[in-house]
Design a protein around this motif. Structure first.
Motif, PDB file in Angstrom:
ATOM      1  N   THR A 101     -15.439  30.287 -36.771  1.00 31.09           N
ATOM      2  CA  THR A 101     -14.671  30.296 -35.521  1.00 31.09           C
ATOM      3  C   THR A 101     -15.455  29.668 -34.373  1.00 31.09           C
ATOM      4  OG1 THR A 101     -15.395  32.596 -35.160  1.00 31.09           O
ATOM      5  CG2 THR A 101     -13.203  32.249 -36.120  1.00 31.09           C
ATOM      6  N   TYR A 102     -16.768  29.468 -34.584  1.00 33.39           N
ATOM      7  CA  TYR A 102     -17.575  28.741 -33.598  1.00 33.39           C
ATOM      8  C   TYR A 102     -17.311  27.235 -33.677  1.00 33.39           C
ATOM      9  CZ  TYR A 102     -21.729  27.664 -30.723  1.00 33.39           C
ATOM     10  OH  TYR A 102     -22.582  27.236 -29.731  1.00 33.39           O
ATOM     11  N   HIS A 103     -16.543  26.823 -34.674  1.00 32.28           N
ATOM     12  CA  HIS A 103     -16.178  25.412 -34.817  1.00 32.28           C
ATOM     13  C   HIS A 103     -14.757  25.142 -34.322  1.00 32.28           C
ATOM     14  CE1 HIS A 103     -19.565  25.744 -37.614  1.00 32.28           C
ATOM     15  NE2 HIS A 103     -19.639  24.431 -37.641  1.00 32.28           N
ATOM     16  N   VAL A 104     -14.100  26.151 -33.759  1.00 33.77           N
ATOM     17  CA  VAL A 104     -12.668  26.038 -33.450  1.00 33.77           C
ATOM     18  C   VAL A 104     -12.408  26.293 -31.973  1.00 33.77           C
ATOM     19  CG1 VAL A 104     -10.348  26.864 -33.997  1.00 33.77           C
ATOM     20  CG2 VAL A 104     -12.107  26.821 -35.784  1.00 33.77           C
ATOM     21  N   ILE A 105     -11.592  25.421 -31.376  1.00 33.62           N
ATOM     22  CA  ILE A 105     -11.104  25.615 -30.015  1.00 33.62           C
ATOM     23  C   ILE A 105      -9.616  25.953 -30.106  1.00 33.62           C
ATOM     24  CG2 ILE A 105     -10.712  24.519 -27.768  1.00 33.62           C
ATOM     25  CD1 ILE A 105     -12.985  22.593 -28.406  1.00 33.62           C
ATOM     26  N   SER A 106      -9.186  26.918 -29.338  1.00 31.01           N
ATOM     27  CA  SER A 106      -7.770  27.241 -29.275  1.00 31.01           C
ATOM     28  C   SER A 106      -7.072  26.177 -28.441  1.00 31.01           C
ATOM     29  CB  SER A 106      -7.557  28.627 -28.661  1.00 31.01           C
ATOM     30  OG  SER A 106      -6.194  28.935 -28.593  1.00 31.01           O
TER      31      SER A 106
END
Length: 609
Positions: A105-110
């Motif tokens: 989730t540190y690789h994902v932007i909402s």
């Protein structure tokens, strides 16, 4: 306009009628709906994200990123990126789904962030889905996410965007609840004893223990301090003003700069507590965060009054060091990597010259590894021929002090040759971030001694051949050299013999050997010899007219282009590994064969393009 409206109504009526007929016949079929491609679908189909997909499945995040009603931006590490972690580390992460989820989730932007928006955000922090932030920055035209390089941008899917990166992003360390201040933390660590001693000597230990202030400290380890000559370090610690200036260069006052913030400051200078401006940078080769060119080996050690980042060298920068009573020879002996050089200096008596503390020298010092590159038996032969050995050693010495920045300035100028202690010329060049002395690369710079500076080089620098008084033309020399018979035949076929024998002209010839011609396919060579125009064009690519470029001048042209007699451009370079001079993609295997009308350099490959 009226007619147009009538036509529209008519067409609409026809469609309506057709629709009614279709309904009446019950033959209508609903239009086929396109299948939505999600981020997970795209990653699976691509084939280069098998580890990422396995990690998403292990954590259940594949379902999240397959949600067609949501929008995400994913910085997706390739399989090669995961491979950099090592098989054992990847296996451990797949077994620790909580940790793995945090990383993923540190690789994902909402939401959707395309490349243009990300690039426009360089120098800023961006919050990721796990609640931590990444620092965006630019390395030339390349977008960096923390230290990872974005290699492919804007792979669009129906529920978001994928940007491909070349490394796995690791979330920053949690701050937790620190209980010790900066000094207490350093003392407890056990590998900052020299730093603590230096802080105490400069009366800075109490400053950095003040919990009412905030600091960011780039802390050199004991091993980092040990890289400084022992006598030099003692002199620094004894000089409180110098020591204070050096130590304060490692401190940013009134600010907590964590690693992610530092990533966003890539290639930015920050003011330290000494008033000096030091650059924060990301090394594109190693993907390491650096401060003042020094590697940050451990990041984000939180304390009650700031943050410590551990570095692997002491940042001296522009601080003028106290005088250390150590000669160049003393430094070389103490270093331990110059035993062959020291033996050679002693054999020639030049150790006494370079030990003179009243005269400054700059020594481009070959390491033991550099001497070991010479053919077997060469060093022993030289030690028995002290005249030749002295000439070679003096070719590594330049009178006066030439710091690396000055050497780079010289190398980048139009006059990049300097006179050595044997009254010869040596060329400095600077390309791809590397400083060269003729064909030797400077692997470590600015090793200080009381009477000068040592720059470590990775090859022994051999003096060029003296020109003397040539008696033969270029063609005469080529004819006499049995290894150039194919070239002579080619020159004869192309009717270039007369040209290159002209004593009123001047040429530089890069002459391919018979073996070089033999590398060509027989059919290609035969076709070339049968086509006089093509042969002439190829041969003239090996000639530079109206100038005599000796080896030193060629080394000095490293990173530039020459115009050949064929009218095209050819690159001049130095092989950073071997130190060999290169013309185009060919190695120069012998230099400086002087003729009455120019100079010949022997190359190992025919320049065909």
């Amino acid at each position: 306009m009226k007619n147009f409206k009538t036509l529209c109504i008519t067409i609409a009526s026809l469609f309506l009628l057709q629709a009614c007929n279709d309904d009446d016949n019950n033959n209508s079929t609903p239009p086929e709906q396109p299948v939505a491609v999600t981020i997970v679908d795209a990653a699976v189909a691509n084939g280069n994200f098998t580890t990422l997909v396995a990690a998403l499945q292990a954590t259940g995040l594949d379902a999240t990123l397959a949600d067609k009603n949501a929008k995400f931006t994913v910085f997706a590490p390739t399989d090669d990126a995961f491979d950099l972690l090592g098989e054992e580390a990847v296996t451990a992460l797949l077994a620790d789904t909580d940790r793995l989820s945090d990383i993923l989730t540190y690789h994902v932007i909402s939401g959707e962030v395309d490349a243009a928006t990300a690039i426009a955000s360089a120098g800023q922090l961006v919050e990721m889905v796990n609640g931590d932030s990444v620092g965006l920055s630019l390395d030339g035209d390349m977008l960096l996410v923390n230290t990872a390089t974005v290699t492919i941008t804007d792979l669009t899917t129906d529920n978001g965007i994928i940007h491909v990166i070349d490394a796995v992003l690791m979330p920053p360390a949690e701050m937790g609840t620190p209980t010790s201040n900066i000094v207490e933390t350093a003392v407890a660590a056990g590998n900052f004893t020299t730093l603590v001693t230096a802080l105490q000597a400069a009366n800075l230990d109490t400053v950095l223990a003040d919990t009412s202030k905030k600091f960011t400290v780039f802390a050199p380890t004991d091993a980092a301090f040990a890289m400084i000559d022992e006598k030099t370090l003692a002199a620094i610690i004894a000089d409180q003003e110098v020591l204070t200036n050096i130590l304060l260069q490692h401190v940013i006052a009134d600010a907590e700069v964590d690693s992610v913030t530092a990533y966003s400051l890539n290639d930015i200078m920050v003011e330290t507590a000494s008033g000096a401006n030091i650059t924060i940078d990301i090394n594109s080769e190693t993907d390491m965060l650096t401060f003042g060119g020094v590697n940050i080996v451990t990041k984000d050690i939180y304390t009650t009054n700031g943050i410590i980042h551990v570095i692997d060298a002491v940042i001296v920068a522009d601080v003028e060091l106290p005088t250390v009573p150590m000669s160049l020879v003393d430094v070389a002996v103490e270093n331990g990597n110059f035993t062959t050089l020291v033996t050679a200096l002693q054999a020639t008596g030049l150790d006494t010259v370079l030990a003179d503390l009243d005269t400054d020298y700059t020594v481009f010092a070959p390491s033991d590894a550099a001497f070991a590159k010479l053919p077997e038996g060469t060093v022993a032969a030289l030690l028995n021929d002290t005249d030749t050995l002295s000439n070679i050693l003096l070719y590594h010495v330049v009178p006066g002090k030439v710091m690396s920045d000055a050497a780079v300035a010289i190398a980048s100028s139009d006059n990049n040759q300097v006179v050595t202690a044997n009254s010869a010329q040596v060329a400095l060049s600077f390309t791809d971030g590397m400083l060269f002395v003729n064909g030797a690369k400077v692997s470590a710079a600015d090793v200080m001694a009381d009477n000068g500076i040592i720059h470590v080089v990775d090859n022994v620098i051999l003096p060029p051949t003296a020109k003397g008084t040539p008696t033969d033309s270029i063609v005469d020399i080529a004819v006499a050299n049995t290894n150039l018979s194919t070239l002579v035949d080619a020159l004869t076929t192309a009717d270039l013999v007369t040209t290159l024998a002209d004593e009123t002209a001047t040429f530089t010839v890069f002459a391919p050997t018979n073996d070089a011609f033999a590398k060509l396919e027989p059919a290609v060579l035969n076709a070339l010899l049968a086509d006089t125009d093509a042969l002439t064009s190829v041969l003239l690519k090996h000639v530079v007219s109206d100038v005599e470029i000796n080896s030193v001048a060629a080394y000095g042209a490293n990173g530039t282009m020459l115009t050949t007699a064929a009218g095209d451009m050819i690159s001049v370079g130095i092989n950073a590994e071997t130190g060999m001079l290169m013309i185009g993609d060919t190695n120069v295997i012998m230099t400086d064969i002087y003729a009455t009308n120019g100079v010949i350099h022997i190359i190992d490959t025919v320049i065909a393009e």
